[in-house]
Design a protein around this motif. Sequence first.
Motif, short mmCIF file in Angstrom:
data_model
loop_
_atom_site.label_atom_id
_atom_site.label_comp_id
_atom_site.label_asym_id
_atom_site.label_seq_id
_atom_site.Cartn_x
_atom_site.Cartn_y
_atom_site.Cartn_z
N ASN A 108 16.21 9.97 -5.04
CA ASN A 108 15.14 9.72 -6.02
C ASN A 108 14.66 8.28 -6.03
OD1 ASN A 108 15.09 12.30 -6.80
ND2 ASN A 108 16.51 12.04 -8.53
N GLU A 109 15.56 7.37 -5.67
CA GLU A 109 15.24 5.95 -5.80
C GLU A 109 14.83 5.27 -4.49
OE1 GLU A 109 17.04 4.10 -8.96
OE2 GLU A 109 16.13 6.01 -9.55
N HIS A 110 15.41 5.77 -3.39
CA HIS A 110 15.24 5.04 -2.13
C HIS A 110 14.79 5.92 -0.98
CE1 HIS A 110 18.51 2.94 -4.37
NE2 HIS A 110 17.65 1.96 -4.17
N VAL A 111 14.19 5.26 0.02
CA VAL A 111 13.89 5.92 1.30
C VAL A 111 14.65 5.14 2.35
CG1 VAL A 111 12.07 6.74 2.82
CG2 VAL A 111 11.52 6.11 0.47
N LYS A 112 15.31 5.88 3.25
CA LYS A 112 16.13 5.18 4.25
C LYS A 112 15.72 5.62 5.66
CE LYS A 112 20.62 6.04 4.57
NZ LYS A 112 21.93 6.20 3.96
N LYS A 114 0.87 -1.19 0.00
CA LYS A 114 0.00 0.00 0.00
C LYS A 114 0.90 1.22 0.00
CE LYS A 114 -3.33 -2.40 2.84
NZ LYS A 114 -3.89 -2.58 4.16
N VAL A 115 0.36 2.33 -0.46
CA VAL A 115 1.16 3.56 -0.46
C VAL A 115 1.21 4.11 0.97
CG1 VAL A 115 1.38 5.90 -1.36
CG2 VAL A 115 0.46 4.08 -2.82
N ILE A 116 2.41 4.28 1.46
CA ILE A 116 2.54 4.90 2.80
C ILE A 116 3.50 6.08 2.73
CG2 ILE A 116 2.02 2.80 4.14
CD1 ILE A 116 5.07 2.62 4.70
N PRO A 162 12.52 0.78 -1.72
CA PRO A 162 12.36 1.59 -2.94
C PRO A 162 11.37 2.72 -2.71
CG PRO A 162 12.00 -0.76 -3.37
CD PRO A 162 12.09 -0.61 -1.90
N ARG A 163 11.71 3.89 -3.26
CA ARG A 163 10.85 5.06 -3.10
C ARG A 163 9.84 5.12 -4.24
NH1 ARG A 163 12.64 11.44 -3.19
NH2 ARG A 163 10.51 12.20 -2.97
N PRO A 204 10.93 15.97 5.57
CA PRO A 204 10.81 15.53 4.17
C PRO A 204 9.68 14.51 4.03
CG PRO A 204 12.67 14.50 5.23
CD PRO A 204 12.11 15.45 6.23
N VAL A 205 9.07 14.46 2.86
CA VAL A 205 8.00 13.49 2.64
C VAL A 205 8.48 12.48 1.59
CG1 VAL A 205 5.63 13.12 1.89
CG2 VAL A 205 6.24 15.16 3.19
N PHE A 206 8.53 11.22 1.98
CA PHE A 206 8.93 10.15 1.06
C PHE A 206 7.83 9.11 1.04
CE2 PHE A 206 13.06 11.71 2.68
CZ PHE A 206 13.65 12.06 1.49
N TYR A 207 7.47 8.69 -0.18
CA TYR A 207 6.45 7.64 -0.27
C TYR A 207 7.07 6.32 -0.67
CZ TYR A 207 2.94 11.21 0.11
OH TYR A 207 2.18 12.23 0.58
N ALA A 208 6.42 5.25 -0.23
CA ALA A 208 6.85 3.92 -0.67
C ALA A 208 5.60 3.06 -0.78
CB ALA A 208 7.81 3.32 0.33
N GLU A 209 5.68 2.04 -1.60
CA GLU A 209 4.55 1.13 -1.72
C GLU A 209 4.96 -0.21 -1.13
OE1 GLU A 209 3.07 0.54 -5.67
OE2 GLU A 209 1.01 0.48 -4.90
N VAL A 210 4.65 -0.39 0.15
CA VAL A 210 5.06 -1.62 0.83
C VAL A 210 3.92 -2.11 1.73
CG1 VAL A 210 7.55 -1.16 0.89
CG2 VAL A 210 6.10 -0.22 2.67
#
Length: 560
Positions: free
Chosen positions: A453-457, A372-374, A528-529, A414-420
């Motif tokens: 651009n690619e990842h959220v840590k 899901k998008v979080i 992955p972001r 900062p706002v980072f989205y991921a689909e997990v």
Amino acid sequence: MFVSLVIVLLYGIGFIASDTLQSNNLSVPFYVAILAGVTAALSFVGRQWIAKEYIVPVAIAVYGLLATTTGLLVIDTGFTTSPFIALWMLIGLFAGLFGLYVLSIVAVVINGYLLADLVFLHTINNTEQFIIFLLAYELPLVASFFLWRKKNREESSEEKTYTALAQELSQVANKSEIVINAIDEGVIAVDGQGVIQLINPAAQGTIGWGKQDALKLDYRSVLKLKDKNGKSLEPSQDVVQKTLATNEPSASNDLTLETNSGKRLLVSVHVSPVGQIGSGCIIVFRDITEEKKEEREQAEFISTASHEMRTPIAAIEGYLGLALNPHTAVIDDKARGYIGKAQESVQHLGRLFQDLLDVSRLEDGRLTNHPKVIDVGAFAQDVTNGFMISAKDKNLALIYKPGISNGKEKQLAPVFYAEVDADHMREVLSNLIENAIKYTQEGSITVDLTGDNEHVKVSVKDSGIGIPPEDVSHLFQKFYRIDNSSTREIGGTGLGLYLCRRLVEVMGGRIWVESDYGKGSTFFVEIPRLDHQTAVDRIEREKEQGPQITTMHDTPPPTV
Ligand code: ADP
């Protein structure tokens, strides 16, 4: 070839200018011309078509023919007075080139002829002719002996070195073959085109192909690898192709193998490159069908047992809670102390069973994944807040760092989205923060968020006991616990970080730790972001479709 052609040519000229040649004694008899022709033809064939290993015998044969042709020519044209003596001297000079044996044979033939001449023919009948004989026929052989001796010696020593080297190589090759044949895992070596060059008995036994049938075939027609459902492999799943294309090792424990008799086996495959890219690779594989079956049975047993035991544990925990509650029971302080300890142990036991259940679910493939998008920042903050009380109980500061004011002005988180899968993410972050609190006696725990651009840590940093460098690489293995004076008193199962790693892998990310032993550790989780616009679109779409995707934001999020 050149000398014999000259002889044939002289014979040819004999037809045109027979007078001139005859007056100079230069005419070549017919049979000599035929012999010279055969010699020229043999030397031509030898040069063009004879395989390398037969070149020496053919060269000796050509030389023998040439020497015979020239010898006969000389005898036929006056022997010691022949105009072809110079030609013979030239041929004689080369006798030593083919070694002492050939030289000796030529010497024996010449001296045999001398003897025959002296006894029967009497062509040589004065000292002058004898000297000519010695100079024209014996001297070239003596000169040849000295001329080629040195070279032959060098060559024979080279040959010896070569033979020794070849022997050594063949011994090494034999040894390697013995080792490869003794390995009870399947070993197949293929070249850059995927053609099988070697297949050991274990591989032949597993696949059901004989060595002679499998060699020189494309590996795909012998090693029929399929995915775990028996379907053909996608190019990205083909570990052999991957290694051939990249020259990097690759491996998989998730493939099946169809044997020659059509049986399907679960296999573990490891592929290692050989030499430069395009040179080939070594495929090592093992039948793990039994192993996997045992693992599945073990996981099923653990899962059932843990599930069954959770009910009585929940009941014990409930009753202990009732005993400790002043509204439901009256107990003295001593009993309260004992029951409090019993409650802690039961809670620990409950967590152990929960971990075992999670691990067995992970391993027998029952773990579900619902991405899901979080908003990772808001999510991590929420999880962190859930641990504020336990951190406070240990007098530790638990800080969620992103967005904290730097003193002068308020910073924007900062706002980072991921689909997990949100449950997986919650379990991972909870485990890390829980461990950070558990393994820190004083100081603080900081949860931070960064990304590109690619990842959220997400990082969880503590000022705790730290991790010895030698344990770092084992930390994410099943049941691994560090056993030293600082950890011995702290309870645990050794399953938390293993679960974290497996869950992070399911989410397509990675987890690692950096630690300063004695000073603290930082655990990192990178996933992955999802880019901002896609995230916003998906959130909107889900809103329209219904509540399948839950997000931490109800309003469209701000741009980073
Ligand atoms: P456990 O249930 O033992 O905590 P984990 O898999 O969560 O199992 O952790 C494995 C081992 O890693 C622990 O036994 C502990 O020694 C070490 N460890 C985990 N987190 C930390 C930390 N934040 N600081 C120091 N050591 C840690």
